[in-house]
Design an enzyme around this catalytic site. Structure first.
Site, PDB file in Angstrom:
ATOM      1  CG  ASN A  58      95.869  42.641 180.296  1.00 14.32           C
ATOM      2  OD1 ASN A  58      94.704  42.911 180.049  1.00 14.32           O
ATOM      3  ND2 ASN A  58      96.354  41.428 180.138  1.00 14.32           N
ATOM      4  CD  GLN A  69      98.631  45.973 183.627  1.00 14.71           C
ATOM      5  OE1 GLN A  69      99.589  46.731 183.796  1.00 14.71           O
ATOM      6  NE2 GLN A  69      98.761  44.668 183.727  1.00 14.71           N
ATOM      7  CB  THR A  71      93.956  35.569 208.694  1.00 15.73           C
ATOM      8  OG1 THR A  71      93.191  34.664 209.473  1.00 15.73           O
ATOM      9  CG2 THR A  71      94.859  36.401 209.593  1.00 15.73           C
ATOM     10  CG  HIS A  75     101.768  40.869 191.085  1.00 15.90           C
ATOM     11  ND1 HIS A  75     102.165  40.480 189.840  1.00 15.90           N
ATOM     12  CD2 HIS A  75     100.469  40.520 191.181  1.00 15.90           C
ATOM     13  CE1 HIS A  75     101.137  39.899 189.218  1.00 15.90           C
ATOM     14  NE2 HIS A  75     100.096  39.928 190.009  1.00 15.90           N
ATOM     15  CB  THR A 115      92.482  36.803 190.234  1.00 17.66           C
ATOM     16  OG1 THR A 115      93.424  37.132 189.206  1.00 17.66           O
ATOM     17  CG2 THR A 115      91.642  35.626 189.781  1.00 17.66           C
ATOM     18  CB  SER A 161      97.163  43.541 191.004  1.00 14.82           C
ATOM     19  OG  SER A 161      98.125  42.558 191.226  1.00 14.82           O
ATOM     20  CB  CYS A 204      99.354  38.534 184.148  1.00  9.25           C
ATOM     21  SG  CYS A 204      98.723  39.602 182.895  1.00  9.25           S
TER      22      CYS A 204
HETATM   23  N1  PLP Z   1      93.529  42.286 185.483  1.00 12.71           N
HETATM   24  C1  PLP Z   1      94.513  42.732 184.692  1.00 12.71           C
HETATM   25  C2  PLP Z   1      94.230  43.817 183.696  1.00 12.71           C
HETATM   26  C3  PLP Z   1      95.796  42.204 184.798  1.00 12.71           C
HETATM   27  O1  PLP Z   1      96.773  42.662 184.002  1.00 12.71           O
HETATM   28  C4  PLP Z   1      96.035  41.174 185.746  1.00 12.71           C
HETATM   29  C5  PLP Z   1      97.368  40.552 185.764  1.00 12.71           C
HETATM   30  O2  PLP Z   1      97.574  39.446 186.016  1.00 12.71           O
HETATM   31  C6  PLP Z   1      94.973  40.758 186.574  1.00 12.71           C
HETATM   32  C7  PLP Z   1      93.735  41.340 186.393  1.00 12.71           C
HETATM   33  C8  PLP Z   1      95.162  39.723 187.643  1.00 12.71           C
HETATM   34  O3  PLP Z   1      95.839  40.280 188.752  1.00 12.71           O
HETATM   35  P1  PLP Z   1      96.357  39.379 189.980  1.00 12.71           P
HETATM   36  O4  PLP Z   1      97.597  38.698 189.525  1.00 12.71           O
HETATM   37  O5  PLP Z   1      96.605  40.347 191.102  1.00 12.71           O
HETATM   38  O6  PLP Z   1      95.261  38.442 190.345  1.00 12.71           O
END
Ligand code: PLP
Length: 372
Positions: free
Chosen positions: A146, A180, A238, A202, A71, A200, A322
């Site tokens: 996603n 993804q 940081t 996680h 994000t 990302s 998410c």
């Molecule tokens: N873009 C996609 C396709 C995602 O599946 C997600 C999942 O939340 C995000 C962006 C956002 O990622 P993050 O949680 O690292 O901000």
């Protein structure tokens, strides 16, 4: 046995990532921007990790920047547009809210925002060609969706943009949210021809709150908030070195295991698809979607079905879990793919990781037989 089937929302932190996190927190506690010995030591480690990740992804380390998540990476790119004279931006209608939520902000600042249809989950290069205008400054199409796992033909889409650039003589920034995709489908940034991408931690057994931004040509990129000038002036704040060290383990592990994991996950995916079909449940994910995601139409409203799966110990998702402020985001995306309202409301997503095995698949199949 792992009954966690919501890996597109988030994954478990791997043991090796956790160990790297703890070790780095203890050994490299200095601020990478400090000029004393501990700062220099941390900076060296930061740059070592940047090169290590860049080399497995196949990019220059000068093109890779650490952020606090996808994000944040996306926000860096979209907020930087505010420096420019408004023009047109084109995004697919199936983007994650992290991208789509920028549309009203840019409109407010005078930008012309256009959404590309994605019938059946796919964006068409011909439709993109018909929407490009001399004042188009950015095109954004995600690499893998996603909700359904649909894989976009990014190479064809960047090809369309590059052809248009030749005629118009103006550069268009092609951004691809690749959260993804990395480690989950064949993904080679250089051959895709994109200018920017987000990742990302996680989603690949790394920690939450860490992500990456790829910029093909960083010198042309002016961030809205360079703040303290960290990350070579592209992203202030940081650096979260322990999380970056854990992310390194996660990225390396997914990329190293790619060749052995693809056939294994594809086999589990086929087995589950067959079982869903035998139960008379329609599959919404395209045949050639990411093997890590299956979206299907359950016989009940998705929240009810997901709760019933949960009662059996299985964690699944009623769409895109998410984001928590964007209730119904998955449903919105399915509608824009041309799926009808009642099917979209009953859509359930399951998503896999390296921990998903035969036993997990069997348990899921037994559960769907029992829930009617
Ligand atoms: N873009 C996609 C396709 C995602 O599946 C997600 C999942 O939340 C995000 C962006 C956002 O990622 P993050 O949680 O690292 O901000």
């Amino acid at each position: 046995m792992d009954l966690y089937f919501d890996n597109a929302a988030t994954t478990r932190l791997s043991d090796e990532a956790l160990e790297a996190y703890i070790r780095t927190e203890k050994e490299f506690f200095g601020n990478p921007s400090s000029v004393h010995r501990d700062g220099i030591k941390a900076k060296k480690e930061l740059e070592r990790i940047r090169s290590s990740i860049a080399s497995v992804i196949g990019i220059q380390s000068s093109s890779l920047f650490f952020t606090s998540g996808a994000t944040d990476s996306i926000a860096s790119v979209f907020s930087s547009l505010l420096f420019n004279e408004p023009g047109r931006i084109i995004i697919s209608s199936i983007e994650h809210e992290a991208v789509a939520s920028w549309l009203p902000i840019l409109r407010h600042h005078g930008w012309d925002t256009v959404q590309l249809k994605a019938k059946g989950g796919r964006v068409s290069p011909d439709e993109l060609a018909s929407l490009l205008t001399p004042d188009t400054k950015l095109v954004a199409v995600m690499a893998v969706n996603n909700v359904t796992g649909a894989v976009e033909d990014i190479k064809a889409l960047t090809g369309t943009v590059r052809e248009y650039e030749k005629k118009g003589g103006r550069k268009i920034f092609f951004f691809s949210d690749s959260v993804q995709a990395l480690g989950k489908v064949p993904y080679d940034i250089t051959s895709l021809g994109i200018d920017g991408a987000s990742f990302s931690g996680h989603k690949i057994n790394g920690p939450r709150g860490i992500g990456m931004l790829y910029l093909r040509n960083p010198s042309a990129f002016r961030p809205l908030a360079p703040a303290g000038g960290q990350e070579h002036g592209k992203r202030g704040g940081t650096e979260n070195l322990p999380a970056i060290a854990a992310l390194e383990k996660a990225v390396l592990s997914w990329i190293k295991r790619f060749d052995e994991e693809q056939p294994r996950i594809k086999a589990l995916n086929s087995k589950i698809r067959e079982a869903l079909t035998r139960q008379g449940l329609e599959i919404l994910s395209p045949e050639d979607a990411s093997p890590y995601i299956i979206s299907f139409v359950s016989p009940l409203p998705s929240e009810v079905y997901v709760r019933m799966l949960s009662d059996k110990g299985i964690s699944a998702s009623s769409g895109s879990a998410c984001s928590n402020n964007a209730k119904g985001e998955g449903e919105k995306i399915l509608l824009s793919m041309g799926i009808n309202g009642s099917k979209a409301r009953n859509a359930v997503r399951i998503s896999f990781s390296g921990n998903t095995d035969e036993e997990s698949a069997e348990a899921f199949i037994n559960a769907i037989k029992e829930i009617r």
